[in-house]
Scaffold this motif. Structure first.
Motif, PDB file in Angstrom:
ATOM      1  N   LYS A 181      28.244  -9.876  12.799  1.00 60.43           N
ATOM      2  CA  LYS A 181      29.183 -10.108  13.894  1.00 60.43           C
ATOM      3  C   LYS A 181      29.541 -11.581  14.062  1.00 60.43           C
ATOM      4  CE  LYS A 181      27.333  -6.184  16.528  1.00 60.43           C
ATOM      5  NZ  LYS A 181      26.678  -5.754  17.792  1.00 60.43           N
ATOM      6  N   ARG A 182      28.929 -12.445  13.269  1.00 59.13           N
ATOM      7  CA  ARG A 182      29.085 -13.874  13.514  1.00 59.13           C
ATOM      8  C   ARG A 182      30.460 -14.410  13.151  1.00 59.13           C
ATOM      9  NH1 ARG A 182      23.035 -16.164  11.838  1.00 59.13           N
ATOM     10  NH2 ARG A 182      21.917 -14.778  13.255  1.00 59.13           N
ATOM     11  N   TYR A 183      31.206 -13.682  12.344  1.00 56.05           N
ATOM     12  CA  TYR A 183      32.549 -14.142  12.021  1.00 56.05           C
ATOM     13  C   TYR A 183      33.478 -14.056  13.230  1.00 56.05           C
ATOM     14  CZ  TYR A 183      31.438 -14.371   7.048  1.00 56.05           C
ATOM     15  OH  TYR A 183      30.893 -14.708   5.839  1.00 56.05           O
ATOM     16  N   ALA A 184      33.047 -13.373  14.281  1.00 59.07           N
ATOM     17  CA  ALA A 184      33.877 -13.258  15.479  1.00 59.07           C
ATOM     18  C   ALA A 184      33.861 -14.539  16.306  1.00 59.07           C
ATOM     19  CB  ALA A 184      33.399 -12.087  16.337  1.00 59.07           C
ATOM     20  N   PHE A 237      17.950 -22.071  14.154  1.00 56.66           N
ATOM     21  CA  PHE A 237      17.270 -21.691  15.394  1.00 56.66           C
ATOM     22  C   PHE A 237      17.851 -20.436  16.043  1.00 56.66           C
ATOM     23  CE2 PHE A 237      17.823 -26.378  15.179  1.00 56.66           C
ATOM     24  CZ  PHE A 237      16.593 -26.662  14.631  1.00 56.66           C
ATOM     25  N   SER A 238      18.573 -19.611  15.286  1.00 59.39           N
ATOM     26  CA  SER A 238      19.186 -18.433  15.893  1.00 59.39           C
ATOM     27  C   SER A 238      18.254 -17.229  15.907  1.00 59.39           C
ATOM     28  CB  SER A 238      20.475 -18.064  15.151  1.00 59.39           C
ATOM     29  OG  SER A 238      20.202 -17.782  13.795  1.00 59.39           O
ATOM     30  N   GLU A 239      17.185 -17.261  15.121  1.00 57.54           N
ATOM     31  CA  GLU A 239      16.248 -16.144  15.108  1.00 57.54           C
ATOM     32  C   GLU A 239      14.927 -16.572  15.745  1.00 57.54           C
ATOM     33  OE1 GLU A 239      18.003 -16.878  12.209  1.00 57.54           O
ATOM     34  OE2 GLU A 239      19.423 -15.265  12.598  1.00 57.54           O
ATOM     35  N   VAL A 240      14.462 -15.811  16.728  1.00 55.90           N
ATOM     36  CA  VAL A 240      13.203 -16.111  17.408  1.00 55.90           C
ATOM     37  C   VAL A 240      12.075 -15.353  16.712  1.00 55.90           C
ATOM     38  CG1 VAL A 240      11.907 -15.944  19.560  1.00 55.90           C
ATOM     39  CG2 VAL A 240      14.363 -16.455  19.611  1.00 55.90           C
ATOM     40  N   PRO A 241      11.046 -16.045  16.213  1.00 52.09           N
ATOM     41  CA  PRO A 241       9.914 -15.350  15.569  1.00 52.09           C
ATOM     42  C   PRO A 241       9.207 -14.450  16.573  1.00 52.09           C
ATOM     43  CG  PRO A 241       9.895 -17.705  15.078  1.00 52.09           C
ATOM     44  CD  PRO A 241      10.900 -17.493  16.170  1.00 52.09           C
ATOM     45  N   ARG A 242       9.234 -13.164  16.346  1.00 51.62           N
ATOM     46  CA  ARG A 242       8.662 -12.224  17.301  1.00 51.62           C
ATOM     47  C   ARG A 242       7.153 -12.385  17.425  1.00 51.62           C
ATOM     48  NH1 ARG A 242      12.120  -9.978  20.715  1.00 51.62           N
ATOM     49  NH2 ARG A 242      10.421  -8.531  21.133  1.00 51.62           N
ATOM     50  N   ASP A 243       6.477 -12.712  16.322  1.00 54.74           N
ATOM     51  CA  ASP A 243       5.022 -12.832  16.389  1.00 54.74           C
ATOM     52  C   ASP A 243       4.603 -13.978  17.303  1.00 54.74           C
ATOM     53  OD1 ASP A 243       6.116 -14.623  14.571  1.00 54.74           O
ATOM     54  OD2 ASP A 243       4.279 -14.747  13.376  1.00 54.74           O
ATOM     55  N   ILE A 244       5.356 -15.087  17.285  1.00 55.56           N
ATOM     56  CA  ILE A 244       5.044 -16.215  18.165  1.00 55.56           C
ATOM     57  C   ILE A 244       5.256 -15.818  19.621  1.00 55.56           C
ATOM     58  CG2 ILE A 244       5.725 -18.559  18.818  1.00 55.56           C
ATOM     59  CD1 ILE A 244       6.381 -19.092  15.916  1.00 55.56           C
ATOM     60  N   PHE A 245       6.353 -15.112  19.887  1.00 57.31           N
ATOM     61  CA  PHE A 245       6.633 -14.659  21.247  1.00 57.31           C
ATOM     62  C   PHE A 245       5.512 -13.759  21.757  1.00 57.31           C
ATOM     63  CE2 PHE A 245       8.778 -11.473  24.038  1.00 57.31           C
ATOM     64  CZ  PHE A 245       9.027 -12.320  25.105  1.00 57.31           C
ATOM     65  N   GLU A 246       5.037 -12.861  20.911  1.00 58.73           N
ATOM     66  CA  GLU A 246       3.967 -11.953  21.319  1.00 58.73           C
ATOM     67  C   GLU A 246       2.664 -12.715  21.569  1.00 58.73           C
ATOM     68  OE1 GLU A 246       4.284  -8.925  22.146  1.00 58.73           O
ATOM     69  OE2 GLU A 246       6.327  -8.562  21.430  1.00 58.73           O
ATOM     70  N   GLN A 275      19.084  -8.152  23.364  1.00 57.50           N
ATOM     71  CA  GLN A 275      20.537  -8.223  23.515  1.00 57.50           C
ATOM     72  C   GLN A 275      21.123  -9.371  22.685  1.00 57.50           C
ATOM     73  OE1 GLN A 275      20.725  -8.600  27.775  1.00 57.50           O
ATOM     74  NE2 GLN A 275      20.879  -6.385  28.105  1.00 57.50           N
ATOM     75  N   ALA A 276      20.413 -10.512  22.661  1.00 57.76           N
ATOM     76  CA  ALA A 276      20.891 -11.649  21.878  1.00 57.76           C
ATOM     77  C   ALA A 276      20.890 -11.329  20.390  1.00 57.76           C
ATOM     78  CB  ALA A 276      20.027 -12.876  22.155  1.00 57.76           C
ATOM     79  N   THR A 277      19.856 -10.632  19.935  1.00 56.93           N
ATOM     80  CA  THR A 277      19.775 -10.255  18.521  1.00 56.93           C
ATOM     81  C   THR A 277      20.947  -9.360  18.137  1.00 56.93           C
ATOM     82  OG1 THR A 277      17.362 -10.426  18.535  1.00 56.93           O
ATOM     83  CG2 THR A 277      18.359  -9.111  16.784  1.00 56.93           C
ATOM     84  N   GLU A 278      21.305  -8.450  19.029  1.00 56.89           N
ATOM     85  CA  GLU A 278      22.434  -7.561  18.746  1.00 56.89           C
ATOM     86  C   GLU A 278      23.752  -8.324  18.764  1.00 56.89           C
ATOM     87  OE1 GLU A 278      22.048  -4.623  21.762  1.00 56.89           O
ATOM     88  OE2 GLU A 278      20.389  -3.563  20.781  1.00 56.89           O
ATOM     89  N   ALA A 279      23.915  -9.227  19.753  1.00 60.72           N
ATOM     90  CA  ALA A 279      25.175  -9.971  19.878  1.00 60.72           C
ATOM     91  C   ALA A 279      25.368 -10.959  18.741  1.00 60.72           C
ATOM     92  CB  ALA A 279      25.212 -10.703  21.216  1.00 60.72           C
ATOM     93  N   LEU A 280      24.244 -11.509  18.228  1.00 57.65           N
ATOM     94  CA  LEU A 280      24.320 -12.521  17.174  1.00 57.65           C
ATOM     95  C   LEU A 280      23.962 -11.951  15.808  1.00 57.65           C
ATOM     96  CD1 LEU A 280      22.651 -15.518  19.058  1.00 57.65           C
ATOM     97  CD2 LEU A 280      25.083 -15.007  18.809  1.00 57.65           C
TER      98      LEU A 280
END
Length: 242
Positions: free
Chosen positions: A195-198, A149-158, A186-191
């Motif tokens: 970068k997830r090994y941090a 659940f870490s990736e939000v489907p952009r097409d559904i959001f639109e 911002q969440a996509t960039e942070a996650l």
């Protein structure tokens, strides 16, 4: 032993053969739960009421069951409520047949979590305790970067945004869209996967939500469904919980 799963009465016969529970009634399907991954049945006996669950008999499933039962016992020993696994007559935690396995666990007379300030506090405290007491115990392999659940489907959001505009095309809706869009960016960039090994990882529940927390009123009676437990990012449990 060669046995085929043909009906509820057969499951009852297997339970009578492998468990010391006195009189065993014919199992009935557990209402209100999906039966996708395995069958779930309620079994009434002279020794109490249990939930019977069936699984495929293959090496991966067998290893997973051993781990789940070890984890369940570990949680109980550390003060967290679980649905206890009922041992077989010979002391095992499940019955192995030719193509399937059978597990019996304590039936918890409760309901899914009703969200209020009290249950949210209890859920958060229990999750923190879960992570704390599970530090250092062996966990099954799991790609800690592949968070559910870490990736939000952009097409559904639109599509949701387009539907909202049909109901109310004004600055308020557009402002909410812009704020959500910025948050997702911002969440996509942070996650980002690189970068997830941090982030700190360890043994997580993997499916922590109100449906897997059984309550009686505002009292937590059992943490259930340990099938997704394994090595993962603590943030995954926390984000799914809220």
């Amino acid at each position: 032993m060669s046995t085929q799963l043909t009906g509820l009465e057969l499951v009852g016969d297997i339970i009578r053969e492998h468990y010391d529970l006195g009189e065993v009634q014919t199992p009935r399907p557990l209402e209100g739960t999906h039966q996708r991954r395995h069958r779930k049945m309620v079994v009434e006996t002279s020794s109490g009421v249990f939930v019977a669950k069936t699984y495929k008999n293959d090496p991966i499933t067998i290893d997973a069951l051993y781990f789940q039962h070890h984890l369940s016992h570990h949680l109980e020993q550390n003060g967290l409520p679980v649905a206890r696994i009922q041992p077989t007559r010979d002391g095992r935690t499940f019955v192995t047949l030719d193509t399937w396995c059978l597990e019996l666990q304590e039936f918890i007379d409760g309901h899914c979590m009703f969200v209020n300030s009290t249950t949210l506090e209890i859920s958060g405290s229990a999750l923190g305790r879960f992570h704390q007491v599970c530090q250092g115990i062996p966990v099954p392999p799991r790609d800690t970067r592949k968070w559910r659940f870490s990736e939000v489907p952009r097409d559904i959001f639109e599509r949701f945004y387009a539907m909202a505009l049909q109901e109310r095309n004004d600055a308020i809706v557009k402002g909410h869209y812009e704020n959500l869009n910025l948050f997702l960016k911002q969440a996509t960039e942070a996650l980002d996967i690189d970068k997830r090994y941090a982030f700190e990882t360890g043994l997580i529940h993997g499916d922590w939500h109100g449906g897997n927390l059984l309550f009686q009123g505002d009292q937590l009676k059992a943490i259930i469904d340990l099938e997704f437990a394994g090595d993962g990012c603590y943030l995954e449990d926390i984000s799914y919980a809220v």
